[in-house]
Design a protein around this motif. Structure first.
Motif, PDB file in Angstrom:
ATOM      1  N   GLU A 256      52.718  45.788  26.840  1.00 28.94           N
ATOM      2  CA  GLU A 256      53.637  46.540  27.691  1.00 28.94           C
ATOM      3  C   GLU A 256      52.833  47.405  28.663  1.00 28.94           C
ATOM      4  N   LEU A 257      53.415  47.726  29.806  1.00 25.72           N
ATOM      5  CA  LEU A 257      52.761  48.556  30.817  1.00 25.72           C
ATOM      6  C   LEU A 257      52.447  49.947  30.264  1.00 25.72           C
ATOM      7  N   PRO A 258      51.268  50.508  30.555  1.00 29.21           N
ATOM      8  CA  PRO A 258      51.031  51.928  30.240  1.00 29.21           C
ATOM      9  C   PRO A 258      52.048  52.784  31.006  1.00 29.21           C
ATOM     10  N   ASP A 259      52.452  53.904  30.384  1.00 33.68           N
ATOM     11  CA  ASP A 259      53.486  54.727  31.010  1.00 33.68           C
ATOM     12  C   ASP A 259      53.100  55.201  32.406  1.00 33.68           C
ATOM     13  N   GLN A 264      53.991  55.103  38.243  1.00 32.48           N
ATOM     14  CA  GLN A 264      53.501  54.916  39.618  1.00 32.48           C
ATOM     15  C   GLN A 264      54.312  53.830  40.324  1.00 32.48           C
ATOM     16  N   TRP A 265      54.567  52.731  39.596  1.00 29.43           N
ATOM     17  CA  TRP A 265      55.319  51.623  40.201  1.00 29.43           C
ATOM     18  C   TRP A 265      56.740  52.037  40.550  1.00 29.43           C
ATOM     19  N   GLN A 266      57.302  52.915  39.661  1.00 32.92           N
ATOM     20  CA  GLN A 266      58.679  53.347  39.956  1.00 32.92           C
ATOM     21  C   GLN A 266      58.733  54.174  41.228  1.00 32.92           C
ATOM     22  N   TRP A 297      54.480  41.378  38.515  1.00 33.04           N
ATOM     23  CA  TRP A 297      53.153  41.952  38.340  1.00 33.04           C
ATOM     24  C   TRP A 297      52.666  41.989  36.897  1.00 33.04           C
ATOM     25  N   SER A 298      53.608  42.078  35.960  1.00 26.42           N
ATOM     26  CA  SER A 298      53.143  42.346  34.590  1.00 26.42           C
ATOM     27  C   SER A 298      53.752  41.440  33.530  1.00 26.42           C
ATOM     28  N   ARG A 299      54.528  40.420  33.948  1.00 34.81           N
ATOM     29  CA  ARG A 299      55.113  39.529  32.954  1.00 34.81           C
ATOM     30  C   ARG A 299      54.619  38.101  33.182  1.00 34.81           C
TER      31      ARG A 299
END
Lengths: 457, 457
Positions: A256-259, A264-266, A297-299
């Motif tokens: 899972e993405l680091p918080d 930042q992405w949000q 980007w992350s999946r």
């Protein structure tokens, strides 16, 4: 101030820089198709000559596939390696291009002038931004901006089969302090970016065999197994109803993405509706519980990139074919292991075959995902340089595409890589009518001058 | 006895008859591909000249597609119409042929000499059996065997678009007492047959559209819908787990076999294991509760005859394509209505599309199933003639293929049709290396002489 002189020189030399790019774009260096082998060599030779003109000790280096271009030049500062690729994607379907893909021209576009042609953005236009920055620097200072190695590949669009062997064989020569890679994009039209997460890629081609020859569907239809039907069933089961990939253990290693990255992405102004709307879509098609930016980007994903079997010409033929084919690729993230996924995918297909059917597999390259070392202060220097040029803070972003070279610099040569590029989302790379905005080319050259000034200060 | 003289003449003239067939086989009259339009016209012209030489008043008659050949000749007896087709199937994949498909030759085969080449069996070799029987009859008797109309089509392998309009426009000229059709096979290698049940055919081509252009799977994969994935899901759902077609109302009009026909078929020595084994298969792939002979002769099917989309060339391209295509056909039986099935199929596909996808359909011909009027005494006369030639009782059989012409003679011209042919299961029609055994050609000619002698007695 000398940086200003370099930037002024870049502005003044832009028409000539565009002319040089046009020459390179006219060479149809399609690496995946063996018919274009000589053209790939020609593109490499042209680059070698251009680098020699800038004072690089450059040469075209043979490989079992297409040649590598390697050039060394300059002294002082950090030892920087620059990477780009001179090969391009195939151009089919040709009828969707508004002109010959290898007869580029400057056209008026909605965002100002643009360069139309295969490779304009991916990656000939991008790699030339760095070369042109060096040219302007040399013109102003009489020397290159510090110790540089230029390393240009000709197999990036076809799985880079020669890359790792070449890097291993020439490790001492290629090792530098940091690698600069120009094969990515801006975050949006005016926001520069450094890409810090890259998806990996696994390519698989499969052929399902049924009857020992093509059959007449009148004489055999109903009683004989049809390999297209079998292939459709296999591929239809690749995703579940929630958009998740069904190959066993596929999600092993997906983190899972680091918080802090998620936060930042949000904050990035990503307009998913516009992103999809620009290509005629409205509904995200991936995992139902993920945002489009996460999907990209992350999946990880599974995509069918090509399918064929039976009669595909004009008219109709009531054939029941002996075989059916597909090309499937997986985008990988985190610690997903491409070799394990290849094995699991093949076993998963095999287990679904009905009696009388067999399957053949052919692997088409594989690379794990990449996560960049943003703790290195060089990243912050480069980010400042980009922010100076574009007038807005540069972003650390992810990238849905696969640029395996970044991981190879780390695993083979032990050096970190920094991905800076100037492509735009509407560049139509890998599609008909590829383009590169002249603004991206121009500000890309200026960006590299600023980055080099900061890194070599 | 005069029939014996005709049969002797046929035996004596066989080498010349083969030479004539070779000339016709050398003309690549592929009707589905517009590139071969002139070759189709050339085959028609060759047949016109040959028929004129036998005393037929013959001509090549233009249509919006390929020409019809019509010839009238002879007097007395029943007025018989003979139908065949001079067009042939495409020849791809060409690399699986052992020689140029349009450079035919006599080869040694496991069952004696054979004629290798596209159209040798389907249908040039078959139609020439009738023409050669007329030639021998004329040579012996000085006249044709009664009043004959010869009607040869050039669009049978491409959906016969001009056939019904031509039959309607020339109904008075074409109407005869019974139609003889030579486009079917023996029951087994030595058992002649009259085909009394024919499956109908409905062809559909579909194109699923997603994004408005080809996309890079790195930049969009996961978020953008992939039309190949959608197409795979649709096609994978065409059959249920029991092998039944899932399109709503598909089985409307499908009738169970009459007990007497079922009993007759059970007496035929059909070796399902050998039938499948000859093409490399072992397990019937159709409806689980039906025998292979039922699957082939009396049950409807859905088959995927072609599929294509994305990158299908050498190497790999990580494209997410804008569209994906398939060609699907349905074999029909009993009273199934092709127009209703077309509508139901299209609605069924449409209902499965996810958001952002659209579908386009293109129809490729349609014909209902045919059931012959075996109550007519001419059937029993012909059956006796065939039994005399082959030395075993001729069988009334079904046929998995679609020969829509038989139905058209009934519905358009109000005449019954009789299907007699001499093809063998291993003729590889519609496949590479098509052949026709010289024995079939020779005994086929002799069979027609016997049938004509009985029908015109």
């Amino acid at each position: 101030m000398s940086l200003d002189a370099v930037l002024a020189r870049i502005d003044q030399d832009l028409p000539q820089a565009l002319d040089r790019l046009m020459v390179l774009l006219r060479i149809p260096s399609i690496s995946t198709d063996p018919a274009y082998k000589a053209e790939c060599a020609k593109a490499a030779d042209w680059l070698v000559e251009d680098l020699k003109g800038l004072g690089f000790d450059a040469s075209s280096r043979p490989t079992p596939g297409h040649p590598m271009v390697v050039g060394h030049g300059g002294t002082g500062g950090r030892h920087l390696l620059f990477y780009g690729h001179y090969d391009v994607q195939p151009v089919d379907p040709l009828n969707l291009w508004d002109r010959d893909p290898f007869d580029p021209e400057i056209q008026d576009g909605p965002k100002g002038p643009l360069i139309r042609g295969r490779g304009a953005s991916d990656d000939k236009g991008q790699l030339m931004t760095f070369v042109e920055a060096c040219r302007a620097w040399k013109a102003v200072h009489g020397s290159l901006p510090g110790k540089l190695t230029i390393f240009l590949e000709g197999e990036e669009e076809s799985g880079s089969p020669s890359l790792i062997p070449f890097m291993k064989d020439n490790a001492a020569e290629l090792k530098a302090e940091i690698a600069l890679i120009c094969d990515t994009g801006l975050f949006d039209d005016q926001t520069p970016a450094i890409t810090t997460m890259l998806r990996g890629l696994l390519g698989e081609e499969l052929t399902i065999h049924g009857p020992n020859k093509d059959l007449h569907s009148g004489g055999y239809g109903g009683a004989a197994i049809n390999p297209i039907r079998v292939l459709s069933k296999v591929l239809a089961g690749l995703h579940d109803a929630n958009g998740r990939v069904t190959v066993p253990h596929f999600y092993d290693g997906v983190t899972e993405l680091p918080d802090e990255i998620r936060a930042q992405w949000q904050n990035l102004t990503f307009d998913a509706a516009k992103f999809l709307g620009d290509v005629g879509l409205s509904v995200p098609a991936g995992e139902v519980d993920r945002t489009p930016l996460e999907m990209l980007w992350s999946r990880p994903t599974a995509e069918i990139n090509g399918i064929w079997g039976g009669y595909t010409g004009e008219g109709f033929k009531t054939v029941l074919p002996a075989e059916a084919h597909a090309k499937v690729s997986f985008r990988l993230v985190g610690d997903q292991d491409p070799f394990a996924i290849r094995e699991n995918f093949r076993a998963w297909v095999q287990a679904q075959l009905p009696p009388d059917c067999t399957v053949e597999f052919h692997g088409h390259g594989n690379s794990p995902a990449g996560v960049m070392a943003i703790g290195d202060p060089a990243f912050e220097s480069a980010r400042q340089a980009l922010s100076d040029e574009w007038g807005v803070p540069a972003a650390y972003i992810g990238c849905g595409g696969s640029i395996p070279i970044a991981g190879y610099f780390k695993t083979v040569l032990g050096m970190d890589a920094m991905l800076i590029g100037f492509g735009r989302d509407d560049d139509q790379i890998h599609s008909p009518n590829e383009k590169y905005d002249v603004e991206c080319f121009h500000k890309g050259i200026r960006s590299w001058a600023r980055v080099l000034a900061r890194l070599q200060a």
